[in-house]
Design a protein around this motif. Structure first.
Motif, PDB file in Angstrom:
ATOM      1  N   PRO A   1       0.815  -1.213   0.000  1.00  0.00           N
ATOM      2  CA  PRO A   1       0.000   0.000   0.000  1.00  0.00           C
ATOM      3  C   PRO A   1       0.850   1.266   0.000  1.00  0.00           C
ATOM      4  CG  PRO A   1      -0.717  -1.523   1.711  1.00  0.00           C
ATOM      5  CD  PRO A   1       0.564  -2.051   1.165  1.00  0.00           C
ATOM      6  N   TRP A   2       0.386   2.258  -0.714  1.00  0.00           N
ATOM      7  CA  TRP A   2       1.022   3.579  -0.729  1.00  0.00           C
ATOM      8  C   TRP A   2      -0.054   4.574  -0.321  1.00  0.00           C
ATOM      9  CZ3 TRP A   2       6.069   4.634  -1.137  1.00  0.00           C
ATOM     10  CH2 TRP A   2       6.452   5.973  -1.324  1.00  0.00           C
ATOM     11  N   LEU A   3       0.100   5.146   0.865  1.00  0.00           N
ATOM     12  CA  LEU A   3      -0.914   6.026   1.436  1.00  0.00           C
ATOM     13  C   LEU A   3      -0.729   7.464   0.972  1.00  0.00           C
ATOM     14  CD1 LEU A   3      -0.723   4.576   5.056  1.00  0.00           C
ATOM     15  CD2 LEU A   3      -2.341   3.959   3.254  1.00  0.00           C
TER      16      LEU A   3
ATOM     17  N   MET B   1       2.217   9.510   2.128  1.00  0.00           N
ATOM     18  CA  MET B   1       3.552   9.075   1.712  1.00  0.00           C
ATOM     19  C   MET B   1       4.041   9.807   0.471  1.00  0.00           C
ATOM     20  SD  MET B   1       2.970   5.008   2.461  1.00  0.00           S
ATOM     21  CE  MET B   1       4.635   4.459   2.103  1.00  0.00           C
ATOM     22  N   PHE B   2       3.149  10.507  -0.215  1.00  0.00           N
ATOM     23  CA  PHE B   2       3.531  11.171  -1.461  1.00  0.00           C
ATOM     24  C   PHE B   2       4.480  12.351  -1.250  1.00  0.00           C
ATOM     25  CE2 PHE B   2      -0.172   8.932  -3.108  1.00  0.00           C
ATOM     26  CZ  PHE B   2       0.307   8.498  -4.338  1.00  0.00           C
ATOM     27  N   THR B   3       4.402  12.978  -0.092  1.00  0.00           N
ATOM     28  CA  THR B   3       5.230  14.155   0.159  1.00  0.00           C
ATOM     29  C   THR B   3       6.033  13.976   1.436  1.00  0.00           C
ATOM     30  OG1 THR B   3       3.510  15.501  -0.864  1.00  0.00           O
ATOM     31  CG2 THR B   3       5.198  16.662   0.385  1.00  0.00           C
ATOM     32  N   PRO B   4       7.322  13.647   1.321  1.00  0.00           N
ATOM     33  CA  PRO B   4       8.158  13.509   2.520  1.00  0.00           C
ATOM     34  C   PRO B   4       8.224  14.826   3.303  1.00  0.00           C
ATOM     35  CG  PRO B   4       9.221  12.520   0.623  1.00  0.00           C
ATOM     36  CD  PRO B   4       8.040  13.285   0.105  1.00  0.00           C
ATOM     37  N   ASP B   5       8.484  14.723   4.609  1.00  0.00           N
ATOM     38  CA  ASP B   5       8.524  15.918   5.454  1.00  0.00           C
ATOM     39  C   ASP B   5       9.815  16.713   5.248  1.00  0.00           C
ATOM     40  OD1 ASP B   5      10.563  14.735   7.010  1.00  0.00           O
ATOM     41  OD2 ASP B   5       9.196  14.169   8.620  1.00  0.00           O
ATOM     42  N   ALA B   6      10.004  17.752   6.030  1.00  0.00           N
ATOM     43  CA  ALA B   6      11.145  18.670   5.874  1.00  0.00           C
ATOM     44  C   ALA B   6      12.492  18.011   6.141  1.00  0.00           C
ATOM     45  CB  ALA B   6      10.968  19.879   6.787  1.00  0.00           C
ATOM     46  N   GLN B   7      12.496  16.881   6.843  1.00  0.00           N
ATOM     47  CA  GLN B   7      13.742  16.143   7.083  1.00  0.00           C
ATOM     48  C   GLN B   7      13.937  14.999   6.085  1.00  0.00           C
ATOM     49  OE1 GLN B   7      11.589  16.841   9.876  1.00  0.00           O
ATOM     50  NE2 GLN B   7      12.800  18.719  10.004  1.00  0.00           N
ATOM     51  N   GLY B   8      12.992  14.843   5.172  1.00  0.00           N
ATOM     52  CA  GLY B   8      13.109  13.799   4.156  1.00  0.00           C
ATOM     53  C   GLY B   8      12.460  12.485   4.539  1.00  0.00           C
ATOM     54  N   TYR B   9      11.694  12.450   5.635  1.00  0.00           N
ATOM     55  CA  TYR B   9      11.032  11.216   6.055  1.00  0.00           C
ATOM     56  C   TYR B   9       9.668  11.069   5.387  1.00  0.00           C
ATOM     57  CZ  TYR B   9      14.462  10.362   9.687  1.00  0.00           C
ATOM     58  OH  TYR B   9      15.628  10.103  10.356  1.00  0.00           O
TER      59      TYR B   9
ATOM     60  N   GLY C   1      -4.841   3.325   0.992  1.00  0.00           N
ATOM     61  CA  GLY C   1      -4.056   2.111   1.215  1.00  0.00           C
ATOM     62  C   GLY C   1      -4.364   0.985   0.260  1.00  0.00           C
ATOM     63  N   ASN C   2      -5.394   1.162  -0.573  1.00  0.00           N
ATOM     64  CA  ASN C   2      -5.705   0.116  -1.541  1.00  0.00           C
ATOM     65  C   ASN C   2      -4.883   0.266  -2.815  1.00  0.00           C
ATOM     66  OD1 ASN C   2      -6.997   2.462  -2.302  1.00  0.00           O
ATOM     67  ND2 ASN C   2      -8.816   1.433  -3.080  1.00  0.00           N
ATOM     68  N   THR C   3      -4.132   1.354  -2.944  1.00  0.00           N
ATOM     69  CA  THR C   3      -3.279   1.518  -4.128  1.00  0.00           C
ATOM     70  C   THR C   3      -1.926   0.886  -3.847  1.00  0.00           C
ATOM     71  OG1 THR C   3      -2.455   3.663  -3.381  1.00  0.00           O
ATOM     72  CG2 THR C   3      -4.406   3.673  -4.795  1.00  0.00           C
ATOM     73  N   GLY C   4      -1.394   0.199  -4.801  1.00  0.00           N
ATOM     74  CA  GLY C   4      -0.118  -0.472  -4.617  1.00  0.00           C
ATOM     75  C   GLY C   4       1.022   0.294  -5.247  1.00  0.00           C
ATOM     76  N   HIS C   5       2.193   0.039  -4.734  1.00  0.00           N
ATOM     77  CA  HIS C   5       3.384   0.698  -5.261  1.00  0.00           C
ATOM     78  C   HIS C   5       4.600  -0.157  -4.927  1.00  0.00           C
ATOM     79  CE1 HIS C   5       5.626   4.032  -6.861  1.00  0.00           C
ATOM     80  NE2 HIS C   5       6.323   4.177  -5.745  1.00  0.00           N
TER      81      HIS C   5
ATOM     82  N   GLN D   1       5.237  -0.840  10.342  1.00  0.00           N
ATOM     83  CA  GLN D   1       3.839  -0.502  10.077  1.00  0.00           C
ATOM     84  C   GLN D   1       3.428  -0.943   8.677  1.00  0.00           C
ATOM     85  OE1 GLN D   1       2.968   3.655  10.680  1.00  0.00           O
ATOM     86  NE2 GLN D   1       0.860   3.462   9.976  1.00  0.00           N
ATOM     87  N   LEU D   2       4.281  -0.689   7.689  1.00  0.00           N
ATOM     88  CA  LEU D   2       3.978  -1.094   6.311  1.00  0.00           C
ATOM     89  C   LEU D   2       3.874  -2.611   6.190  1.00  0.00           C
ATOM     90  CD1 LEU D   2       6.251   1.450   4.460  1.00  0.00           C
ATOM     91  CD2 LEU D   2       3.753   1.323   4.302  1.00  0.00           C
TER      92      LEU D   2
END
Length: 132
Positions: free
Chosen positions: A21-23, A26-34, A42-46, A86-87
């Motif tokens: 699943p790709w939530l 998850m498309f935009t990492p935070d300011a520290q790159g996480y 969550g039904n979309t796969g990646h 978690q993933l």
């Protein structure tokens, strides 16, 4: 797979491929790159590659093909061990790419050495070639 298996494989064997699943978070990492493992979708796969692990923190680097502006780290971002856990609990699969040490090489066809060769064209016409 467990997060421990993923980290050990990554540090000892090389890149780990993750598929699951790709939530939306998850498309935009935070300011520290996480990458934040939250949101909907969550039904979309990646599929993505974990390219290396930071031995001191256990953070893994995602290698992504979305261009240099995807993250503050360019085409890379980070996942914590807890995020990987978690993933995996959400059904994400982890695997490694291995190289075959003894690949099977097909046997080449036996050359024609005697007799005539007959070629049948798409039109059904047959042409015979005599051995030289």
């Amino acid at each position: 797979s467990s997060v421990e298996d993923v980290l050990q494989s990554l540090s000892q064997l090389g890149p780990v491929i993750m598929a699951g699943p790709w939530l939306s978070g998850m498309f935009t990492p935070d300011a520290q790159g996480y990458v934040n493992v939250n949101g909907t979708g969550g039904n979309t796969g990646h599929c993505y590659e974990l390219g290396e692990v930071d031995a001191a923190t256990g953070d893994c680097f995602i290698e992504q093909t979305w261009g240099p502006n995807w993250s503050v780290l360019g085409w890379r971002a980070k996942l914590t061990a807890d995020s990987i856990r978690q993933l995996l609990s959400m059904g994400t699969q982890a695997g490694i790419i291995t190289q075959r040490l003894n690949p099977t090489i097909p046997t080449p066809p036996t050359p024609v050495t005697k007799g005539n060769i007959v070629l049948t064209e798409a039109s059904g016409t047959q042409r015979k070639f005599a051995e030289a």
